[in-house]
Design an enzyme around this catalytic site. Sequence first.
Site, PDB file in Angstrom:
ATOM      1  N   TYR A 202      -2.505  -3.240 -23.875  1.00 51.00           N
ATOM      2  CA  TYR A 202      -2.359  -3.601 -22.456  1.00 51.00           C
ATOM      3  C   TYR A 202      -0.894  -3.784 -22.055  1.00 51.00           C
ATOM      4  CZ  TYR A 202      -7.417  -4.375 -22.364  1.00 51.00           C
ATOM      5  OH  TYR A 202      -8.776  -4.218 -22.441  1.00 51.00           O
TER       6      TYR A 202
ATOM      7  N   ASP B 294     -16.835 -10.012 -24.265  1.00 48.03           N
ATOM      8  CA  ASP B 294     -17.845  -9.838 -23.206  1.00 48.03           C
ATOM      9  C   ASP B 294     -19.215  -9.586 -23.821  1.00 48.03           C
ATOM     10  OD1 ASP B 294     -16.089 -10.185 -21.146  1.00 48.03           O
ATOM     11  OD2 ASP B 294     -16.716  -8.380 -20.057  1.00 48.03           O
TER      12      ASP B 294
ATOM     13  N   LYS C  20      -9.589  -1.326 -36.542  1.00 46.07           N
ATOM     14  CA  LYS C  20     -10.012   0.066 -36.716  1.00 46.07           C
ATOM     15  C   LYS C  20      -9.051   0.690 -37.725  1.00 46.07           C
ATOM     16  CE  LYS C  20     -12.627   3.563 -35.504  1.00 46.07           C
ATOM     17  NZ  LYS C  20     -14.042   3.659 -35.863  1.00 46.07           N
TER      18      LYS C  20
ATOM     19  N   ASP D 105     -11.246  -7.928 -25.828  1.00 45.61           N
ATOM     20  CA  ASP D 105     -11.706  -7.862 -24.442  1.00 45.61           C
ATOM     21  C   ASP D 105     -13.169  -7.406 -24.429  1.00 45.61           C
ATOM     22  OD1 ASP D 105     -11.793  -7.802 -21.728  1.00 45.61           O
ATOM     23  OD2 ASP D 105     -10.325  -6.201 -21.450  1.00 45.61           O
TER      24      ASP D 105
ATOM     25  N   ASP E 241     -16.326  -0.644 -34.404  1.00 41.85           N
ATOM     26  CA  ASP E 241     -17.588   0.012 -34.025  1.00 41.85           C
ATOM     27  C   ASP E 241     -18.758  -0.669 -34.728  1.00 41.85           C
ATOM     28  OD1 ASP E 241     -16.221   0.983 -36.214  1.00 41.85           O
ATOM     29  OD2 ASP E 241     -16.948   3.035 -36.047  1.00 41.85           O
TER      30      ASP E 241
END
Length: 356
Positions: A142, A248, A188, A244, A220
């Site tokens: 970000y 959620d 990852k 992020d 994943d």
Amino acid sequence: MKTYHIALIKGDGIGPEVITQAQKVLDKAGQIYGFEVVYDEFLMGGCAYDTHKTPLPEATIRGCLQADATLFGAIGGAKWDHLPRELRPESGLLALRKALEVFANIRPAIVFDALKLASTLKPEVVCGVDLVVIRELVGGIYFGEPRGKEADCAYNTMRYTPKEIERIAKVGFEFATKRRKKLCSIDKANVLEVSELWREVVTQISKQYPDVELSHQYVDNASMQLIKDPKQFDVILTSNLFGDILSDEASMLTGSIGLLPSGSIGERAALYEPIHGSAPDIAGQGIANPIAAILSAAMMLQHTLHNTQAAQAIWQAVSRTLQKGYRTKDISAFDAKEICNTHQMGDLIAKHLEQV
Ligand code: NAD
């Protein structure tokens, strides 16, 4: 008597409605547990733009840095969506987090027994879930440079330094030490060099915390495991982008966005806020669920003001209020005995706090 100086940013939409209830419960906790809260109010978001033509006035940054902690509601709304990106309410919030250097975002996902039917998952899967996602908040993709959009491509950069990973990893391990002593780091590393570094540094830091059991998962797999068997997790440690998304996902285990608090902490400041937005669709109707804001105040007491007793009492008061069947409209479909408005829910939690 101990005095806490709190910067208060009510924001837009339902922000002021839910923060008023959080203040009510904090003040009641102060009466019971012997502290005083002094609030200094500041503007941020759409309301700040309306008054100062900027979503984040300098005075707000200064006020938050001077306070013991900041309690924030929510910002945003269609009224400001036409503005250039840098003047929109959401830019104010991103800039505030950056200015305060609150690099660690803490999001608990706890399923209240009384609301085990509120999740879209089976009760036996979610019942007893008690995990916390620790997300790096001011680095990664970000914020990484270079970034850009050109005629034939667009790009962002996921970049972390060992120092940035070290400081967030330490927060994660400190949390794990005080909880069930399990930390799962999510990356990852099979594809991304930046994740390889993440894994190396987290593994290195884990040597300082021999009591904490460290595991690693690829993002994943982790997103699948969170749905399949969320109870395997205690502390989840991860980077900005993955956090992020995963936070959620984790929040939905509990059923309603109106229940979930969060905190963002750094070396100079701390910012506590419900995870929901300004909910323009219900703003002004007095039906917003204030529990996320009230629990954000409890997190502030626990993690920044170090008043664990008062913090735990607020969690218990919320739990008892739900146990007795009081519900705001968003959770009214699950074992409700009485539907209450925002204000009544605040009153009930304050009342139950007296009985903890
Ligand atoms: P939202 O979280 O505001 O609302 C999503 C849905 O959840 C809505 O139906 C809303 O009514 C409901 N909801 C949210 N909080 C609730 C509560 N406490 N009680 C009962 N119901 C609740 O997300 P959105 O609709 O995508 O965004 C609305 C505005 O909020 C946008 O401008 C967005 O940019 C902004 N936003 C701000 C923040 C923040 O301030 N941290 C976070 C997310 C979105």
